[in-house]
Design a protein around this motif. Sequence first.
Motif, PDB file in Angstrom:
ATOM      1  N   TYR A 107      -0.876  -7.346  47.816  1.00 17.61           N
ATOM      2  CA  TYR A 107       0.394  -7.297  48.547  1.00 17.61           C
ATOM      3  C   TYR A 107       0.699  -8.673  49.115  1.00 17.61           C
ATOM      4  CZ  TYR A 107       0.031  -2.250  48.158  1.00 17.61           C
ATOM      5  OH  TYR A 107      -0.067  -0.975  47.650  1.00 17.61           O
ATOM      6  N   LYS A 108       1.970  -8.898  49.372  1.00 18.44           N
ATOM      7  CA  LYS A 108       2.418 -10.224  49.812  1.00 18.44           C
ATOM      8  C   LYS A 108       2.093 -10.507  51.271  1.00 18.44           C
ATOM      9  CE  LYS A 108       6.162 -10.039  46.466  1.00 18.44           C
ATOM     10  NZ  LYS A 108       7.586  -9.726  46.260  1.00 18.44           N
ATOM     11  N   TYR A 109       1.961  -9.459  52.078  1.00 10.04           N
ATOM     12  CA  TYR A 109       1.650  -9.714  53.487  1.00 10.04           C
ATOM     13  C   TYR A 109       0.157  -9.997  53.632  1.00 10.04           C
ATOM     14  CZ  TYR A 109       0.157  -4.777  53.717  1.00 10.04           C
ATOM     15  OH  TYR A 109      -0.464  -3.562  53.512  1.00 10.04           O
ATOM     16  N   LYS A 110      -0.174 -10.862  54.584  1.00 12.13           N
ATOM     17  CA  LYS A 110      -1.564 -11.284  54.744  1.00 12.13           C
ATOM     18  C   LYS A 110      -2.145 -10.768  56.056  1.00 12.13           C
ATOM     19  CE  LYS A 110      -1.834 -13.585  50.875  1.00 12.13           C
ATOM     20  NZ  LYS A 110      -2.722 -13.134  49.785  1.00 12.13           N
ATOM     21  N   LEU A 111      -2.149 -11.627  57.067  1.00  6.02           N
ATOM     22  CA  LEU A 111      -2.806 -11.273  58.324  1.00  6.02           C
ATOM     23  C   LEU A 111      -1.995 -10.282  59.148  1.00  6.02           C
ATOM     24  CD1 LEU A 111      -4.159 -14.776  59.435  1.00  6.02           C
ATOM     25  CD2 LEU A 111      -5.425 -12.921  58.352  1.00  6.02           C
ATOM     26  N   PHE A 112      -0.688 -10.434  59.134  1.00  2.51           N
ATOM     27  CA  PHE A 112       0.148  -9.615  60.008  1.00  2.51           C
ATOM     28  C   PHE A 112       0.947  -8.610  59.179  1.00  2.51           C
ATOM     29  CE2 PHE A 112      -0.448 -13.764  62.079  1.00  2.51           C
ATOM     30  CZ  PHE A 112      -1.080 -13.338  63.240  1.00  2.51           C
ATOM     31  N   THR A 113       0.559  -7.356  59.296  1.00  2.57           N
ATOM     32  CA  THR A 113       1.246  -6.298  58.564  1.00  2.57           C
ATOM     33  C   THR A 113       2.583  -6.006  59.233  1.00  2.57           C
ATOM     34  OG1 THR A 113      -0.932  -5.341  58.132  1.00  2.57           O
ATOM     35  CG2 THR A 113       0.981  -3.983  57.621  1.00  2.57           C
ATOM     36  N   PRO A 114       3.689  -6.012  58.489  1.00  2.95           N
ATOM     37  CA  PRO A 114       5.018  -5.869  59.092  1.00  2.95           C
ATOM     38  C   PRO A 114       5.372  -4.410  59.415  1.00  2.95           C
ATOM     39  CG  PRO A 114       5.229  -6.166  56.727  1.00  2.95           C
ATOM     40  CD  PRO A 114       3.765  -6.303  57.039  1.00  2.95           C
ATOM     41  N   TYR A 115       4.614  -3.844  60.349  1.00  2.00           N
ATOM     42  CA  TYR A 115       4.799  -2.428  60.667  1.00  2.00           C
ATOM     43  C   TYR A 115       6.179  -2.123  61.253  1.00  2.00           C
ATOM     44  CZ  TYR A 115      -0.173  -1.512  59.882  1.00  2.00           C
ATOM     45  OH  TYR A 115      -1.417  -1.369  59.320  1.00  2.00           O
ATOM     46  N   LYS A 117       9.083  -3.638  60.815  1.00  4.51           N
ATOM     47  CA  LYS A 117      10.089  -3.655  59.759  1.00  4.51           C
ATOM     48  C   LYS A 117       9.942  -2.440  58.850  1.00  4.51           C
ATOM     49  CE  LYS A 117      10.827  -8.659  59.551  1.00  4.51           C
ATOM     50  NZ  LYS A 117      10.743  -9.873  58.694  1.00  4.51           N
ATOM     51  N   TYR A 118       8.708  -2.050  58.605  1.00  2.04           N
ATOM     52  CA  TYR A 118       8.442  -0.865  57.776  1.00  2.04           C
ATOM     53  C   TYR A 118       9.021   0.390  58.424  1.00  2.04           C
ATOM     54  CZ  TYR A 118       5.585   3.097  56.089  1.00  2.04           C
ATOM     55  OH  TYR A 118       5.152   4.316  55.624  1.00  2.04           O
ATOM     56  N   PHE A 119       8.665   0.631  59.679  1.00  5.23           N
ATOM     57  CA  PHE A 119       9.096   1.851  60.349  1.00  5.23           C
ATOM     58  C   PHE A 119      10.610   1.914  60.550  1.00  5.23           C
ATOM     59  CE2 PHE A 119       4.622   2.019  62.096  1.00  5.23           C
ATOM     60  CZ  PHE A 119       4.277   3.180  61.426  1.00  5.23           C
ATOM     61  N   THR A 120      11.235   0.764  60.673  1.00  5.42           N
ATOM     62  CA  THR A 120      12.676   0.751  60.926  1.00  5.42           C
ATOM     63  C   THR A 120      13.506   0.643  59.644  1.00  5.42           C
ATOM     64  OG1 THR A 120      12.554  -1.642  61.338  1.00  5.42           O
ATOM     65  CG2 THR A 120      12.450  -0.186  63.254  1.00  5.42           C
ATOM     66  N   SER A 121      12.850   0.559  58.495  1.00  8.64           N
ATOM     67  CA  SER A 121      13.600   0.521  57.237  1.00  8.64           C
ATOM     68  C   SER A 121      13.960   1.945  56.809  1.00  8.64           C
ATOM     69  CB  SER A 121      12.780  -0.166  56.142  1.00  8.64           C
ATOM     70  OG  SER A 121      11.641   0.601  55.801  1.00  8.64           O
ATOM     71  N   ASP A 122      14.988   2.078  55.996  1.00  7.61           N
ATOM     72  CA  ASP A 122      15.463   3.391  55.560  1.00  7.61           C
ATOM     73  C   ASP A 122      14.690   3.940  54.371  1.00  7.61           C
ATOM     74  OD1 ASP A 122      17.388   3.309  57.530  1.00  7.61           O
ATOM     75  OD2 ASP A 122      18.986   2.611  56.191  1.00  7.61           O
ATOM     76  N   ASP A 123      14.117   3.042  53.571  1.00  9.34           N
ATOM     77  CA  ASP A 123      13.477   3.437  52.319  1.00  9.34           C
ATOM     78  C   ASP A 123      12.084   2.810  52.265  1.00  9.34           C
ATOM     79  OD1 ASP A 123      12.638   3.718  49.657  1.00  9.34           O
ATOM     80  OD2 ASP A 123      14.673   3.549  48.855  1.00  9.34           O
ATOM     81  N   TRP A 124      11.066   3.615  52.609  1.00 11.11           N
ATOM     82  CA  TRP A 124       9.712   3.074  52.704  1.00 11.11           C
ATOM     83  C   TRP A 124       9.096   2.787  51.341  1.00 11.11           C
ATOM     84  CZ3 TRP A 124       8.243   7.214  56.903  1.00 11.11           C
ATOM     85  CH2 TRP A 124       8.829   6.842  58.121  1.00 11.11           C
ATOM     86  N   VAL A 125       9.548   3.473  50.314  1.00 10.84           N
ATOM     87  CA  VAL A 125       9.050   3.193  48.970  1.00 10.84           C
ATOM     88  C   VAL A 125       9.525   1.814  48.517  1.00 10.84           C
ATOM     89  CG1 VAL A 125       9.050   3.905  46.557  1.00 10.84           C
ATOM     90  CG2 VAL A 125       8.968   5.646  48.362  1.00 10.84           C
ATOM     91  N   LYS A 126      10.824   1.554  48.650  1.00  9.09           N
ATOM     92  CA  LYS A 126      11.351   0.242  48.256  1.00  9.09           C
ATOM     93  C   LYS A 126      10.742  -0.871  49.106  1.00  9.09           C
ATOM     94  CE  LYS A 126      15.555  -2.472  47.502  1.00  9.09           C
ATOM     95  NZ  LYS A 126      15.017  -3.642  48.222  1.00  9.09           N
ATOM     96  N   PHE A 127      10.580  -0.598  50.410  1.00 15.98           N
ATOM     97  CA  PHE A 127       9.976  -1.593  51.296  1.00 15.98           C
ATOM     98  C   PHE A 127       8.582  -1.967  50.790  1.00 15.98           C
ATOM     99  CE2 PHE A 127       7.657  -3.140  54.960  1.00 15.98           C
ATOM    100  CZ  PHE A 127       8.588  -3.942  55.615  1.00 15.98           C
ATOM    101  N   SER A 128       7.813  -0.962  50.364  1.00 19.94           N
ATOM    102  CA  SER A 128       6.460  -1.215  49.862  1.00 19.94           C
ATOM    103  C   SER A 128       6.484  -1.930  48.520  1.00 19.94           C
ATOM    104  CB  SER A 128       5.693   0.106  49.754  1.00 19.94           C
ATOM    105  OG  SER A 128       5.528   0.704  51.023  1.00 19.94           O
TER     106      SER A 128
END
Length: 327
Positions: A107-115, A117-128
């Motif tokens: 995955y592109k994220y390293k040390l800091f997982t963008p939780y 942004k994840y929780f506030t996005s509308d589409d968690w599949v596309k976000f992933s």
Amino acid sequence: MNQEKVTELEKKINNDYSNIAGMVVLKEGEIRYENYFNECTAASRIHVYSVTKSIISILIGIAMDKGYIKSINQKVIDFFPDYIVKRSEKTIQNVTLNNLLTMTAPYKYKLFTPYIKYFTSDDWVKFSLDLLGGRGQIGEFRYTPLIGPDILSGILVKATGQSVFEFATENLFSPLGITVESNVNFHSKEEQLAFNKAKNISGWVADKAGVNTGGWGLTLSPTDMAKIGQLYLDGGMWNGKQIVSTRWIDESTKEHNRWEKLNLSYGYLWWVENGNGYAAMGDGGNVIYVNTKKKIVVSIVSLFVPKVKDRIELIKEHIEPMFENCV
């Protein structure tokens, strides 16, 4: 069963594992122990966190058994023909379903997982999907607690033409007598925090697009989880019906990769103890533990607190010895 030993066990739970909400122990398919703590009852439903991953693994297996998914070596991106991959992003094009199941996708994220942004996005599949790939090496173990497993939910939806909730209810929950009442949607951070502490919400979290979570978000009881463990111990059979193939169970509960840092073996979204059994484990101390040699299933549901004591240690040192000789 020695009542004195039971009293000692419950004293240890209250002292050292005080966030446990309920526990069921099965031996040879029979309930040998069932009890509830922290004002919980058999009717309580608790968020079991990453135990959800192992449920997703079962659903992937059922989808393969039914021919919806042809092979775990299928490319992930092939399930999402409308998803646009940038030409420069070659890694994502080679990630397979197997990589998602064994936690060997980069995955592109390293040390800091963008939780957030994840929780506030509308589409968690596309976000992933947007974070899948990058410069990491395909095949190296990388455990992804939240961001990533939702892609498996998206694959189930694309492959079966049903929501994950519908597919699970029809092919797993209903046959086992497990009730998961509805999707759970959050409209605020406060609602999500309340869900994590709740004892009486029966459901499965879904994003605004209606896709259920793959790595967290399911609520179950200890009895529900014990049924899942017994299903696997019995080779996928339940009341004379094959729910999931023995082949899938055998494949998903053997070592496919290893978290070297913690010296833990991993199958297809199941933690594996080679030769003795396997476990589904969720944050806060939620566990489905199966000992295939001793024919013991232990399910523990826990209210979330951070950095809890190891439940596998509790099971091996204090629970198994009490029940392994039961007849």
